[in-house]
Design an enzyme around this catalytic site. Sequence first.
Site, short mmCIF file in Angstrom:
data_model
loop_
_atom_site.label_atom_id
_atom_site.label_comp_id
_atom_site.label_asym_id
_atom_site.label_seq_id
_atom_site.Cartn_x
_atom_site.Cartn_y
_atom_site.Cartn_z
N TYR A 25 5.50 2.10 0.09
CA TYR A 25 4.12 2.41 0.51
C TYR A 25 3.35 1.14 0.87
O TYR A 25 2.48 1.17 1.73
CB TYR A 25 3.39 3.14 -0.61
CG TYR A 25 3.88 4.55 -0.79
CD1 TYR A 25 3.32 5.60 -0.08
CD2 TYR A 25 4.93 4.84 -1.67
CE1 TYR A 25 3.77 6.90 -0.24
CE2 TYR A 25 5.40 6.13 -1.83
CZ TYR A 25 4.81 7.16 -1.11
OH TYR A 25 5.27 8.45 -1.26
N THR A 108 6.86 -2.26 -9.63
CA THR A 108 6.79 -2.99 -10.91
C THR A 108 6.37 -2.01 -12.03
O THR A 108 5.29 -2.13 -12.59
CB THR A 108 5.75 -4.12 -10.81
OG1 THR A 108 4.54 -3.58 -10.22
CG2 THR A 108 6.24 -5.27 -9.99
N THR A 145 1.89 -5.52 -7.81
CA THR A 145 0.97 -5.67 -8.94
C THR A 145 1.77 -6.20 -10.12
O THR A 145 2.80 -5.63 -10.48
CB THR A 145 0.36 -4.30 -9.29
OG1 THR A 145 -0.22 -3.76 -8.11
CG2 THR A 145 -0.71 -4.45 -10.36
N ARG A 179 -4.26 -3.64 -2.03
CA ARG A 179 -5.32 -2.81 -2.59
C ARG A 179 -5.42 -1.47 -1.88
O ARG A 179 -6.49 -0.91 -1.70
CB ARG A 179 -6.65 -3.57 -2.47
CG ARG A 179 -6.56 -4.98 -2.96
CD ARG A 179 -7.80 -5.75 -2.66
NE ARG A 179 -8.80 -5.56 -3.70
CZ ARG A 179 -10.05 -6.04 -3.61
NH1 ARG A 179 -10.43 -6.71 -2.55
NH2 ARG A 179 -10.91 -5.84 -4.59
N VAL A 180 -4.25 -0.97 -1.43
CA VAL A 180 -4.26 0.24 -0.61
C VAL A 180 -4.24 1.52 -1.43
O VAL A 180 -3.83 1.51 -2.59
CB VAL A 180 -3.03 0.28 0.32
CG1 VAL A 180 -3.11 -0.82 1.34
CG2 VAL A 180 -1.73 0.18 -0.49
N LYS A 232 -6.60 -7.74 -9.59
CA LYS A 232 -5.88 -6.52 -9.19
C LYS A 232 -5.70 -5.56 -10.37
O LYS A 232 -6.00 -4.37 -10.26
CB LYS A 232 -4.51 -6.88 -8.61
CG LYS A 232 -3.63 -5.69 -8.31
CD LYS A 232 -4.22 -4.80 -7.24
CE LYS A 232 -3.65 -3.40 -7.32
NZ LYS A 232 -4.17 -2.53 -6.29
N ASN A 236 -7.81 -1.66 -11.00
CA ASN A 236 -7.20 -0.35 -11.28
C ASN A 236 -7.52 0.13 -12.69
O ASN A 236 -7.70 1.32 -12.92
CB ASN A 236 -5.69 -0.41 -11.06
CG ASN A 236 -5.35 -0.27 -9.59
OD1 ASN A 236 -6.21 0.07 -8.77
ND2 ASN A 236 -4.11 -0.54 -9.23
N GLY A 287 -2.06 10.30 -11.73
CA GLY A 287 -0.65 10.02 -11.47
C GLY A 287 -0.50 8.75 -10.66
O GLY A 287 -1.43 7.95 -10.54
N CYS A 290 0.30 3.23 -9.71
CA CYS A 290 -0.60 2.13 -10.04
C CYS A 290 -1.45 2.38 -11.28
O CYS A 290 -1.32 1.68 -12.27
CB CYS A 290 -1.50 1.85 -8.84
SG CYS A 290 -0.57 1.36 -7.38
N1 LIG Z 1 1.54 2.65 -3.69
C1 LIG Z 1 0.34 2.11 -3.68
O1 LIG Z 1 -0.59 2.75 -3.21
C2 LIG Z 1 0.10 0.70 -4.19
C3 LIG Z 1 -1.16 0.16 -4.03
C4 LIG Z 1 -1.41 -1.13 -4.45
C5 LIG Z 1 -0.41 -1.86 -5.07
N2 LIG Z 1 0.82 -1.32 -5.26
C6 LIG Z 1 1.84 -2.14 -5.90
O2 LIG Z 1 2.73 -2.60 -4.90
C7 LIG Z 1 4.06 -2.68 -5.42
C8 LIG Z 1 4.99 -1.85 -4.55
O3 LIG Z 1 4.58 -0.49 -4.63
P1 LIG Z 1 5.08 0.63 -3.63
O4 LIG Z 1 4.23 1.81 -3.89
O5 LIG Z 1 5.15 0.12 -2.26
O6 LIG Z 1 6.57 0.84 -4.20
P2 LIG Z 1 7.76 1.71 -3.54
O7 LIG Z 1 8.59 2.16 -4.66
O8 LIG Z 1 7.18 2.72 -2.57
O9 LIG Z 1 8.53 0.66 -2.66
C9 LIG Z 1 9.29 -0.37 -3.17
C10 LIG Z 1 10.48 -0.56 -2.26
O10 LIG Z 1 11.13 -1.76 -2.63
C11 LIG Z 1 12.54 -1.53 -2.60
N3 LIG Z 1 13.18 -2.53 -3.45
C12 LIG Z 1 13.22 -2.56 -4.80
N4 LIG Z 1 13.85 -3.67 -5.21
C13 LIG Z 1 14.20 -4.34 -4.10
C14 LIG Z 1 14.86 -5.55 -3.88
N5 LIG Z 1 15.27 -6.29 -4.89
N6 LIG Z 1 15.06 -5.96 -2.60
C15 LIG Z 1 14.63 -5.21 -1.56
N7 LIG Z 1 13.99 -4.03 -1.71
C16 LIG Z 1 13.78 -3.61 -2.96
C17 LIG Z 1 12.68 -0.12 -3.10
O11 LIG Z 1 13.94 0.40 -2.77
C18 LIG Z 1 11.52 0.55 -2.35
O12 LIG Z 1 11.89 0.96 -1.06
C19 LIG Z 1 3.98 -2.23 -6.86
O13 LIG Z 1 3.83 -3.34 -7.68
C20 LIG Z 1 2.71 -1.40 -6.89
O14 LIG Z 1 2.13 -1.38 -8.17
C21 LIG Z 1 1.10 -0.05 -4.81
#
Ligand SMILES: NC(=O)c1ccc[n+]([C@@H]2O[C@H](COP(=O)([O-])OP(=O)(O)OC[C@H]3O[C@@H](n4cnc5c(N)ncnc54)[C@H](O)[C@@H]3O)[C@@H](O)[C@H]2O)c1
Length: 480
Positions: A25, A108, A145, A179-180, A232, A236, A287, A290
């Site tokens: 995402y 994470t 995060t 921060r999405v 960050k 949240n 849910g 984050c």
């Molecule tokens: N989803 C949100 O809205 C959001 C918002 C702000 C911050 N975050 C933070 O951003 C981070 C990522 O979240 P996300 O929602 O994008 O996660 P996600 O699970 O959607 O995406 C993570 C991707 O990374 C891949 N991956 C994992 N380990 C890997 C590696 N070693 N090498 C290459 N690819 C790898 C996974 O297969 C997956 O496709 C988290 O720390 C989350 O807390 C998320």
Amino acid sequence: MTENLATLIGKRGPIRTIGVIGMGYVGIPAAALFADVPHFEHVYGFQRDSASSGYKINMLNRGESPLKGEEPGLEELLGKVVGAGKFSCTADFSKIAECDAVTLAIQTPFKDKKDLLPDFTPLIEGLRNVGRHLTPGMLVVLESTITPGTTAGMAREILEGESGLVAGKDFALAHAPERVMVGRLLRNIREHDRIVGGIDEVSTARAVELYSPVLTAGTVIPMTATAAEVTKTAENTFRDLQIAAVNQLALYCEAMGINVYDVRAGVASLKGEGITRAILWPGAGVGGHCLTKDTYHLERGVQVLGGELDFPAGRESLYTLARGINDFMPEHMLRLTESGLAQVGKTLKGSKIALLGWAFINDSDDARNTPAEPFRDAALAAGAEVRVHDPWVDPATSPDAPPGLSRDLAGVLSGADAVVVFAGHKEYRGLVPAEVRRLCGYERPVIVDGRNIVDPDAFVAAGFIYKGIGRGDKNTYSVT
Ligand SMILES: NC(=O)c1ccc[n+]([C@@H]2O[C@H](COP(=O)([O-])OP(=O)(O)OC[C@H]3O[C@@H](n4cnc5c(N)ncnc54)[C@H](O)[C@@H]3O)[C@@H](O)[C@H]2O)c1
């Protein structure tokens, strides 16, 4: 130290090639936006070819988004940057060596909340891969995060250990948290202010160079890496705290026989200079990836950074207490269901429950840590039969889809003793009471609204027993 780094960066010149590790995402929209910047020449999306996520590589290389919820503009932008040859996705991490800047957007999660143990295994693997292919003058940015202290601590150690290079001397290192919110990923990245925290001033400046071109309305807010990590996790934590505050108010309003939404409108109406009530919306639970974990990263940061904390002895932190209230809401949904069923002489045991909405956000397929899951588990444990419907979550591709997830609303409603709404998807906003009752097939089915999206009076008039979060004004309606 930083003089050497500034020289190395100067020799390298402007950022041209970027790598984004982790195509989720956060990583996908970030990579697409970098690729759309005219002076960035190429962006590599690095995605490990895992059983659950490897399919994303081919999809992205066809210009298709693997994120299935509504993400305005994302599919078009991916098509554009892939078509222009400016973005490609690969599992070949050796291409990291071609990059001037690499960002990590890897999940994470928390392994054990009680003992504050995060699961950094995927992030560590990503950092190792970056470290192995790190070149002098490169910029590494953690967007995930993370627990405060991670950038200048664990991340630095892994990158230095794998590369033999020194952070702040041979390569730049920063944290620029994403921060999405799902459903508005592109807009949020372009329009929100961007926190950028380097481990030193040269690192911060190089990271500012990376992020400034994608901002349309937002500006860059520079700070230290640790301050960025705290910012960050705290933002949240505060959101979770605000939701807990209104959830607790909803429980109070139910007990006092009034409508929390009236109270909410009243409280929110107080406006003026210096007045910020910022009251959010109550609901069936929190849910996602984050809010369910970031409080624990913040709490753990106090341990990791090892400072002395002055706090009332033996008292739970306000933040973890808030987590507990939000985690209680699915349990409360079950109590509302149970009390509705009791009004028509039924028990959870043996009742059929139609659970509507598995995703935790309206009109999205994001079902990670959905509050519908603990509700379903508790209902099953109490002997109910639970059928789950969600028009957005794809049973074939979502790793978070429950077994038996259906997209056939009529089939799920058929024969249900209780209809329990967990997500405010648009498909549920237009539910016609008489039609739902016909499908349930009972004179008095139960409806439990966890998102305040149905009209209680219309459902009661159609013969339903109604229960809703915070609807003390309607929950006491008695069957005659
Ligand atoms: N989803 C949100 O809205 C959001 C918002 C702000 C911050 N975050 C933070 O951003 C981070 C990522 O979240 P996300 O929602 O994008 O996660 P996600 O699970 O959607 O995406 C993570 C991707 O990374 C891949 N991956 C994992 N380990 C890997 C590696 N070693 N090498 C290459 N690819 C790898 C996974 O297969 C997956 O496709 C988290 O720390 C989350 O807390 C998320």
